[in-house]
Write an enzyme that holds these catalytic residues in place. Structure first.
Site, PDB file in Angstrom:
ATOM      1  CG  ASP A  90       4.053 -25.763 -47.337  1.00  0.00           C
ATOM      2  OD1 ASP A  90       3.655 -26.123 -48.471  1.00  0.00           O
ATOM      3  OD2 ASP A  90       5.110 -26.189 -46.816  1.00  0.00           O
ATOM      4  CD  GLU A 189       9.563 -33.982 -48.711  1.00  0.00           C
ATOM      5  OE1 GLU A 189       8.668 -33.121 -48.868  1.00  0.00           O
ATOM      6  OE2 GLU A 189      10.168 -34.143 -47.638  1.00  0.00           O
TER       7      GLU A 189
HETATM    8  O1  KIV Z   1       7.800 -27.388 -45.787  1.00  0.00           O
HETATM    9  C1  KIV Z   1       8.766 -27.535 -46.543  1.00  0.00           C
HETATM   10  O2  KIV Z   1       9.883 -27.091 -46.292  1.00  0.00           O
HETATM   11  C2  KIV Z   1       8.547 -28.276 -47.794  1.00  0.00           C
HETATM   12  C3  KIV Z   1       9.746 -28.641 -48.600  1.00  0.00           C
HETATM   13  C4  KIV Z   1      10.455 -29.765 -47.966  1.00  0.00           C
HETATM   14  C5  KIV Z   1       9.411 -28.916 -50.013  1.00  0.00           C
HETATM   15  O3  KIV Z   1       7.434 -28.592 -48.121  1.00  0.00           O
END
Ligand code: KIV
Length: 271
Positions: A90, A189
């Site tokens: 991310d 989500e």
């Molecule tokens: O940060 C995370 O764990 C996520 C998932 C919920 C898809 O983005």
């Protein structure tokens, strides 16, 4: 032969082939070496180094505080553990919005310093420039629509998104845009299952759901939630596969009792 039976590394290409073949994709989060080893060896296709690390690793209330340096630390620990899974990281809040050059710089840092295989970021048309610029450097991008936790203060609630027609239509448009721009997959989500299936049926890239029903191409969960390490969180979409909070607490209580009673260490457990 199933794509799954080969111990080959999963690539973004594998995922598109899996969607074409109707094979469901499994994705779980991991943030450290030891957990990532188990997840990889258990055959999970995608490991997400999610910014949910901000919640489950650091104890923050939201995903907003985690930094790019912290994400890179978690991602490099995960990458050292894996042999087969695709590792997606991310981009944290503040590292890609509003400035596509900065977004590219953040994505390059993740790829170079952690050795991960792809990045994920939240949003649709408002982050299109950032996505295009990251892709122009050859970095695969996974999108994330629906309940995007980095926008929690805009939403004001963690309830299901896109229940109203206007938001649902915007989500479908955003999903198509993400495919057109070149994302290799999209996380949806907490949106209605019928809408998620409609999106999955309208695009050729894999749609991975969390709280988005079974009509999509794969599923993702936060590992601490599905293992029951977090035990106070009970959304409807969460299936718990273990109760590790209780098991771990019980084991630790036994250890404390053994130390106090002088049962541990015994004669065989010393030099
Ligand atoms: O940060 C995370 O764990 C996520 C998932 C919920 C898809 O983005």
């Amino acid at each position: 032969m199933s794509i799954h039976s080969e111990a080959k590394r999963i690539t973004t290409r594998t995922l598109v082939d899996m969607k074409k073949a109707g094979e469901k994709i499994s994705m779980l989060t991991a943030y450290d070496y030891s957990m990532a080893r188990i997840v990889d060896e258990a055959g999970v296709d995608i490991i997400l180094v999610g910014d949910s690390a901000s919640n489950v690793m650091a104890g923050h209330e939201t995903t907003l505080p985690i930094t790019l340096d912290q994400m890179i630390y978690h991602a490099s620990s995960v990458v050292r553990a894996i042999h087969r899974s695709l590792v997606v990281v991310d981009l944290p809040f503040g590292s890609y919005q509003g400035d596509s050059k900065f977004a590219l710089h953040s994505a390059i840092r993740i790829m170079k310093e952690s050795g991960a295989h792809a990045v994920k970021l939240e949003g649709g048309k408002e982050v299109k420039e950032s996505i295009s610029r990251i892709l122009s450097a050859g970095i695969p991008v996974m999108g994330h629509l629906g309940l995007t936790p980095q926008s929690i203060y805009k939403f004001g609630t963690y309830t299901v998104r896109a229940k109203e027609e206007e938001e649902a239509e915007a989500l479908v448009r955003d999903a198509m845009l993400l495919e057109k721009v070149g994302c290799f997959a999209i996380v949806l989500e907490k949106i209605p299952a019928t809408l998620a299936k409609e999106v999955a049926d309208s695009v050729s890239i894999p749609i991975i759901g969390i709280g988005a029903g079974g009509g999509v191409d794969g599923q993702v969960l936060v590992i601490h939630d599905m293992l029951g390490i977090t035990h106070e969180f009970h959304p409807r979409f969460l299936r718990r596969y273990s109760s590790l909070y209780n098991e771990m607490k019980g084991a630790i209580e036994n250890y404390v009792a053994d130390v106090r009673s002088k049962d541990f260490p015994n004669e065989k457990e010393q030099y």
